[in-house]
Design an enzyme around this catalytic site. Sequence first.
Site, PDB file in Angstrom:
ATOM      1  N   HIS A   1      -4.255 -11.317   6.799  1.00 56.95           N
ATOM      2  CA  HIS A   1      -2.933 -11.180   6.187  1.00 56.95           C
ATOM      3  C   HIS A   1      -2.251 -12.529   5.945  1.00 56.95           C
ATOM      4  CE1 HIS A   1      -3.267  -6.898   7.012  1.00 56.95           C
ATOM      5  NE2 HIS A   1      -2.194  -6.708   6.276  1.00 56.95           N
TER       6      HIS A   1
ATOM      7  N   LEU B   1      -4.258  -5.040   0.518  1.00 59.62           N
ATOM      8  CA  LEU B   1      -4.345  -4.900   1.965  1.00 59.62           C
ATOM      9  C   LEU B   1      -3.549  -3.657   2.368  1.00 59.62           C
ATOM     10  CD1 LEU B   1      -3.869  -8.580   3.232  1.00 59.62           C
ATOM     11  CD2 LEU B   1      -5.958  -7.207   3.346  1.00 59.62           C
TER      12      LEU B   1
ATOM     13  N   ARG C   1      12.596 -24.016  -4.057  1.00 57.49           N
ATOM     14  CA  ARG C   1      13.927 -23.891  -4.651  1.00 57.49           C
ATOM     15  C   ARG C   1      14.444 -22.464  -4.598  1.00 57.49           C
ATOM     16  NH1 ARG C   1      12.001 -28.007  -7.920  1.00 57.49           N
ATOM     17  NH2 ARG C   1      10.949 -26.523  -9.278  1.00 57.49           N
TER      18      ARG C   1
ATOM     19  N   ASP D   1       0.121  -3.530  12.804  1.00 57.51           N
ATOM     20  CA  ASP D   1       0.073  -2.718  11.576  1.00 57.51           C
ATOM     21  C   ASP D   1      -1.252  -1.941  11.536  1.00 57.51           C
ATOM     22  OD1 ASP D   1       1.050  -1.652   9.226  1.00 57.51           O
ATOM     23  OD2 ASP D   1       0.581  -3.395   7.985  1.00 57.51           O
TER      24      ASP D   1
ATOM     25  N   HIS E   1       6.500  -7.780   9.149  1.00 59.58           N
ATOM     26  CA  HIS E   1       5.361  -8.571   8.636  1.00 59.58           C
ATOM     27  C   HIS E   1       5.765  -9.654   7.623  1.00 59.58           C
ATOM     28  CE1 HIS E   1       5.107  -5.591   5.368  1.00 59.58           C
ATOM     29  NE2 HIS E   1       4.571  -4.681   6.141  1.00 59.58           N
TER      30      HIS E   1
ATOM     31  N   ALA F   1       0.809  -1.215   0.000  1.00 62.17           N
ATOM     32  CA  ALA F   1       0.000   0.000   0.000  1.00 62.17           C
ATOM     33  C   ALA F   1       0.850   1.276   0.000  1.00 62.17           C
ATOM     34  CB  ALA F   1      -0.930  -0.004   1.215  1.00 62.17           C
TER      35      ALA F   1
ATOM     36  N   GLY G   1      -2.707  -2.227   5.813  1.00 64.56           N
ATOM     37  CA  GLY G   1      -2.733  -2.201   7.268  1.00 64.56           C
ATOM     38  C   GLY G   1      -3.923  -2.989   7.782  1.00 64.56           C
TER      39      GLY G   1
ATOM     40  N   ASN H   1       4.099 -10.982   4.089  1.00 64.13           N
ATOM     41  CA  ASN H   1       3.380  -9.911   3.400  1.00 64.13           C
ATOM     42  C   ASN H   1       4.358  -8.923   2.781  1.00 64.13           C
ATOM     43  OD1 ASN H   1       1.196 -10.343   6.049  1.00 64.13           O
ATOM     44  ND2 ASN H   1       0.515 -10.621   3.937  1.00 64.13           N
TER      45      ASN H   1
HETATM   46 ZN    ZN Z   1       4.267  -2.730   5.535  1.00 63.59          ZN
END
Ligand code: ZN
Length: 362
Positions: free
Chosen positions: A233, A288, A209, A255, A198, A124, A290, A201
């Site tokens: 998340h 997404l 691999r 977050d 995070h 974001a 937060g 994410n």
């Molecule tokens: Zn972030």
Amino acid sequence: MRLGVEAAVVEGVLLPGDVEVADGRVAAVGLAGPGSGVAVPGFVDLQVNGFGGVDFASADAADYRRAGQALLETGVTAFQPTLITAPEAELTAALAEVPSDPIGPRLLGVHLEGPFLAGSHLGAHQAAGRRDPDQELLERLLAAGPIRYVTLAPELPGALDLIDALHARGIVVSLGHTGATAHEAELAFERGVGTVTHLFNAMRPFHHRDPGIVGAALAREDVIVQIILDGHHLHPDVALLAWRAAGGRLALVTDAIAAAGVGDGRSRLSRLDVDVRDGVVRGPAGELAGSVLTMLQAVRNLHELGVPLVDAVAAATSVPARAARVPDVGVLREGGRADVVVLDDRLEIRTVLVSGEEPVAA
Ligand code: ZN
């Protein structure tokens, strides 16, 4: 003052008995007597973009106190207001507003999440403010306010030198918003970086691999991985996988954005208009942006996955404190600071103390 609890999480162990608080410190633990509920250390949140209607990107001192009060009500007694990628003038203006007076919970210092992030994994964050590592820009940002923690992408040109410069000033570095391979992540870990923002994410995905930064962080024993455990998340199995690989070095972060503690509807995350629906925050492209998670709920969510309460509490207290290298925070011990949350049997908050006092709204 006796807390009237049945037990307490003392230095990571559930110890039966009541807790005595005096002069801002934990005076005694394991005291005989009737009681109910459990005393745990106050929660430590390393990543809070906003809370209770306040966006830290545009907050003044009164807003900080308002957000601080709302955070306390969810058990957070220490936190890092987090500023995401934005043009320099906006960041320096926001940094200048960070209060030095008490606001309720301890304000550990700012978590600067950006602007030295990978363009390929911005999530974001707005591309307009993104920069490759730039020592002079960093100096100007550090001069503008109390930065104590920086999330950056280690694969960017000059990132390792920037890590050294931050460490030389005692600033904690976390890796995030990154396309780093396992090797690129290792170079940063070998440089002394000890945590990842995070996990999963906004980073190179794990592949058997090509394990990337996720695999590198989970495979090591000395890296604290942070997760946003809001049910959106991460798939629950992925959270559990992270726990099984990194129990004891897994930190919960929220977050959270301004809409946390407010409810569904339109909200803001820095320069972004976001929409909160059914507890999920999304930006204009559906990404997404937060969360509206509280740390209390994150603890419950981890516990509901089957993690013992004592360990779920550690993931919200001592482990994030260790990641952020703050001493004497996130642990309940005799003689230690009385930053304490009392939970009842349903894991609802009964009392929150900062230095032995119930902080009042300013
Ligand atoms: Zn972030």
